[in-house]
Each structure stands twice: as structure tokens, then as C-alpha cells.
Design a protein around this motif. Structure first.
Motif, PDB file in Angstrom:
ATOM      1  N   SER A  64       0.564  -4.922  34.395  1.00 45.48           N
ATOM      2  CA  SER A  64       0.437  -4.579  32.977  1.00 45.48           C
ATOM      3  C   SER A  64       1.472  -3.548  32.524  1.00 45.48           C
ATOM      4  O   SER A  64       1.602  -3.280  31.336  1.00 45.48           O
ATOM      5  CB  SER A  64      -0.972  -4.034  32.684  1.00 45.48           C
ATOM      6  N   ASN A  66       4.940  -1.745  31.476  1.00 46.50           N
ATOM      7  CA  ASN A  66       6.236  -2.094  30.901  1.00 46.50           C
ATOM      8  C   ASN A  66       6.968  -0.826  30.481  1.00 46.50           C
ATOM      9  O   ASN A  66       6.425   0.263  30.554  1.00 46.50           O
ATOM     10  CB  ASN A  66       6.095  -3.068  29.725  1.00 46.50           C
ATOM     11  N   THR A  86       2.926   6.534  27.812  1.00 45.01           N
ATOM     12  CA  THR A  86       1.694   6.384  27.049  1.00 45.01           C
ATOM     13  C   THR A  86       0.698   5.566  27.873  1.00 45.01           C
ATOM     14  O   THR A  86       0.919   4.371  28.131  1.00 45.01           O
ATOM     15  CB  THR A  86       1.940   5.714  25.680  1.00 45.01           C
ATOM     16  N   GLU A  88      -2.257   4.457  27.143  1.00 40.78           N
ATOM     17  CA  GLU A  88      -2.947   3.388  26.422  1.00 40.78           C
ATOM     18  C   GLU A  88      -2.196   2.065  26.522  1.00 40.78           C
ATOM     19  O   GLU A  88      -2.792   1.000  26.695  1.00 40.78           O
ATOM     20  CB  GLU A  88      -3.120   3.779  24.952  1.00 40.78           C
ATOM     21  N   ALA A  89      -0.873   2.140  26.407  1.00 39.27           N
ATOM     22  CA  ALA A  89      -0.049   0.936  26.497  1.00 39.27           C
ATOM     23  C   ALA A  89       0.492   0.717  27.903  1.00 39.27           C
ATOM     24  O   ALA A  89       1.120  -0.304  28.172  1.00 39.27           O
ATOM     25  CB  ALA A  89       1.119   1.023  25.510  1.00 39.27           C
ATOM     26  N   ASN A  90       0.238   1.682  28.805  1.00 37.76           N
ATOM     27  CA  ASN A  90       0.789   1.661  30.154  1.00 37.76           C
ATOM     28  C   ASN A  90       2.299   1.410  30.086  1.00 37.76           C
ATOM     29  O   ASN A  90       2.821   0.478  30.689  1.00 37.76           O
ATOM     30  CB  ASN A  90       0.116   0.586  31.003  1.00 37.76           C
ATOM     31  N   LYS A  91       2.969   2.301  29.359  1.00 36.62           N
ATOM     32  CA  LYS A  91       4.372   2.061  29.018  1.00 36.62           C
ATOM     33  C   LYS A  91       5.167   3.365  29.041  1.00 36.62           C
ATOM     34  O   LYS A  91       4.690   4.410  28.580  1.00 36.62           O
ATOM     35  CB  LYS A  91       4.429   1.439  27.612  1.00 36.62           C
TER      36      LYS A  91
END
Length: 223
Positions: A64, A66, A86, A88-91
């Protein structure tokens, strides 16, 4: 929308975000740094390349995840915030000039990206170490300006420095001592944890059996 006003809104939104802050003991930080290097293929003396880890290693553990490289002209997060992660976005988001300088080996930019990479892989490593029941830590869902989050950020800095320069993890230790601290002791704690869990389950099962027998005895006497 006015760009300056938008910049304030973005920074405010980032500041007000809530995330899980992991707070570790000193031993926990050392274990996390050591296993981070192992899982990223660096061993005890290999060079840790945060950009390579971000682009090639983390996706192996977390599908998940990126990342995004944003042009400086489109960067609305302020001059001093050059990269961030972040949850929440795993980014991971990085300004392009920081990314390019990190690729060129500029130390400050390598450290900037390494800090965000450590943020990302910390939860992966912690899940692994927690499963072995060999690390003491606490978590808290809190805002980015909370005391817990500030402590988490300082610890991430510490883990990042250990990951980039791991000498203090092994300095003055023999191979046997390294094996004992980072492999044998965690494994012993893991096995002890399994035994304790099995014993607890057995006691609960025995207690349930006693209660069952007592109920049956009462029913028999009542008849």
C-alpha cells in the motif's frame, strides 16, 4: 485562492493531523535500528541508501506504500518542510530539488529523506519485533504538536542516525555479544512469551473446567 493563504492552510492541516506515535525504550530504539538495517539488506556495515529503500525495499513489505516527488514550483508546504510522511495515505512526499540532491549524495538531503523513510518502516519493524515480544513500547493517537509526537520525532531522529551510522550499535561488541543482544535475547523473550501465553490459556481452560464441574454438581444435588 491566494498562495500564501493556501500555504497557511496546508501547514495548519499537517499540524492538526493525528497519527500513531510510537514511543520506545533505548533498547527498543537500538533493536529497531538494527532490524531496520537487516530488513533493508544493509547488514551491520553496509551503506543505507534511503532513496533506494523507498523505491525498492519498502514496497516489498508494504504494497500500500507509495511516494511522490513534487516540483519546487508546485510545493505549497513551506520552505522549511522539505519532505514528510503521511500515515493516512502511507505516502512519502518529497520536494524535487531535495530528491535530486539526495541522489547526488548531499548529506543533509539524504538525512531528510532517511528520516521519512524511517518513519514509514518503523511501524513495519515494530510489528515484527512486537510479534517476537522483545520490545517495550507504547503508542498513542495524538496530534503532531503533542508531547508524545515530539518525543516520537526525536526518537525517529535517533533511529535515523543509528541506521545511517550504525557503529554505536556494534562498536566494542564481539560477534557473540551482537548475536546475544540482537538475536538470542529477543528469541528467548519470544519463546518465554509463547510459554506464558500457553500457560495462561491452560489455566483459563482448567478454571473453565472447574466451573463446569461445579455447576454440574449443583445441578445433580438439586435433583
Amino acid at each position: 485562492m491566494d498562495v500564501c493563504h493556501y500555504d497557511v492552510q496546508v501547514k495548519t492541516a499537517i499540524k492538526e493531523q493525528k497519527a500513531e506515535a510510537i514511543v520506545l525504550t533505548d533498547d527498543g530504539m537500538n533493536l529497531t535500528a538494527f532490524w531496520t538495517r537487516l530488513l533493508c539488506g544493509c547488514g551491520t556495515d553496509g551503506r543505507f541508501e534511503p532513496v533506494y529503500v523507498m523505491e525498492n525495499i519498502i514496497p516489498l513489505f508494504d504494497k500500500s506504500f507509495n511516494y511522490e516527488i513534487v516540483e519546487r514550483e508546485s510545493w505549497f508546504y513551506g520552505e522549511y518542510l522539505q519532505a514528510f510522511y503521511t500515515p493516512e495515505a502511507n505516502k512519502i512526499v518529497i520536494r524535487d530539488d531535495v530528491y535530486e540532491r539526495a541522489l547526488a549524495g548531499v548529506a543533509l538531503d539524504v538525512i531528510t529523506i532517511a528520516h521519512e523513510v524511517v518513519h514509514c518502516i518503523q511501524s513495519i519493524v515494530m510489528r515484527f519485533l512486537n510479534a517476537m515480544q522483545c520490545v517495550e513500547f507504547k503508542t498513542a493517537i495524538c496530534s503532531n504538536d503533542s508531547n508524545e509526537m515530539q518525543q516520537h520525532e526525536l526518537q525517529t531522529d535517533r533511529i535515523t542516525s543509528l541506521v545511517l551510522s550504525p557503529d554505536s550499535l556494534t562498536e566494542g561488541k564481539t560477534d557473540n555479544e551482537i548475536l546475544q543482544q540482537y538475536f538470542i535475547n529477543p528469541l528467548i523473550q519470544f519463546v518465554c512469551g509463547l510459554i506464558k501465553t500457553a500457560g495462561k490459556n491452560l489455566l483459563e481452560a482448567l478454571n473453565d473446567t472447574n466451573c463446569y464441574n461445579e455447576v454440574k454438581e449443583v445441578e445433580r444435588c438439586a435433583v
